[in-house]
Design a protein around this motif. Structure first.
Motif, PDB file in Angstrom:
ATOM      1  N   PRO A   1       1.506  -5.614   2.999  1.00 54.17           N
ATOM      2  CA  PRO A   1       0.411  -6.309   3.688  1.00 54.17           C
ATOM      3  C   PRO A   1       0.951  -7.281   4.729  1.00 54.17           C
ATOM      4  O   PRO A   1       2.115  -7.669   4.686  1.00 54.17           O
TER       5      PRO A   1
ATOM      6  N   LYS B   1      -4.965  -4.488  12.177  1.00 55.15           N
ATOM      7  CA  LYS B   1      -3.655  -5.127  12.287  1.00 55.15           C
ATOM      8  C   LYS B   1      -2.799  -4.363  13.288  1.00 55.15           C
ATOM      9  O   LYS B   1      -3.160  -3.296  13.753  1.00 55.15           O
TER      10      LYS B   1
ATOM     11  N   PRO C   1       3.283 -10.904   3.838  1.00 51.19           N
ATOM     12  CA  PRO C   1       3.377 -10.651   2.397  1.00 51.19           C
ATOM     13  C   PRO C   1       4.009 -11.803   1.633  1.00 51.19           C
ATOM     14  O   PRO C   1       4.728 -12.626   2.189  1.00 51.19           O
TER      15      PRO C   1
ATOM     16  N   GLU D   1      -2.313  -1.286   9.104  1.00 52.65           N
ATOM     17  CA  GLU D   1      -3.578  -1.419   8.394  1.00 52.65           C
ATOM     18  C   GLU D   1      -4.684  -1.598   9.430  1.00 52.65           C
ATOM     19  O   GLU D   1      -4.438  -2.114  10.528  1.00 52.65           O
TER      20      GLU D   1
ATOM     21  N   HIS E   1       3.527  -5.781   9.762  1.00 51.40           N
ATOM     22  CA  HIS E   1       3.897  -5.196   8.471  1.00 51.40           C
ATOM     23  C   HIS E   1       5.392  -4.972   8.313  1.00 51.40           C
ATOM     24  O   HIS E   1       6.125  -4.858   9.294  1.00 51.40           O
TER      25      HIS E   1
ATOM     26  N   GLU F   1       0.845  -1.197   0.000  1.00 48.39           N
ATOM     27  CA  GLU F   1       0.000   0.000   0.000  1.00 48.39           C
ATOM     28  C   GLU F   1       0.877   1.242   0.000  1.00 48.39           C
ATOM     29  O   GLU F   1       1.669   1.463   0.918  1.00 48.39           O
TER      30      GLU F   1
END
Length: 192
Positions: free
Chosen positions: A165, A145, A168, A142, A150, A31
């Protein structure tokens, strides 16, 4: 003569068709943070020995950042392993990326065997402590989370600009890094 004119005009027509009809759009696996968030100049960072570290010293290098406690449970070790592997996957561009581990607590030391494992091939992880509240004012997880879920990417100008994310896929994340490193090749140099 008309066929020559059509041949010369074809690339122009194709570009307009692509731009206005197909409308290409870029995408990223991680993101992108818009607008980017500057590294606070007064962020109180200390190394593991308790010495103050200027936030300014983190600039001039891409930072692949993880946030994990000093106790470093199994999920933390896995994330640090992926961090190392992601950097190595970058090949010739790996020297443009530093690994950063931010510890958002005041107590405890990471296990010595973990620290030595992180320093393989002469490339150490920069491990710094930072007050949790100040860290959460800069980096955001996020929704639903935690910061520990992350990877955060900070650009050489000290701006947090991407969040990976949770859990990942390394190949997809590497694709994002490759694009960023290629796009910044003209103004970014390896090493701080």
């Amino acid at each position: 003569m008309l066929s020559l004119l059509a041949l010369c005009a074809a690339p122009v027509v194709a570009s307009y068709f692509t731009f206005y009809v197909i409308k290409p759009s870029g995408s990223a696996y991680g993101e992108l943070i818009t607008p980017t968030v500057d590294l606070p100049a007064d962020l109180p960072l200390t190394d593991l020995q308790g010495r103050a570290v200027a936030a300014e010293s983190l600039k001039n290098q891409w930072l692949l950042t993880v946030v994990q406690p000093a106790a470093c449970p199994e999920a933390c070790e896995r994330q640090l392993y992926v961090q190392r592997q992601l950097r190595e996957m970058l090949g010739k561009n790996r020297d443009r990326v530093d690994k950063l581990w931010l510890i958002p607590d005041d107590g405890g030391m990471p296990r010595p065997e973990l620290l030595s494992a992180l320093s393989q091939k002469g490339v150490e992880v920069t491990v710094l402590r930072v007050p949790g509240a100040r860290l959460q004012a800069w980096l955001k997880p996020e929704a639903g989370k935690a910061l520990t879920d992350h990877f955060f990417l900070v650009d050489p100008m000290g701006r947090w600009m991407m969040r990976a994310p949770a859990d990942p896929e390394p190949k997809k994340l590497k694709g994002d890094f490759d694009k960023l490193l290629k796009a910044s090749a003209g103004w970014d140099n390896a090493g701080r």
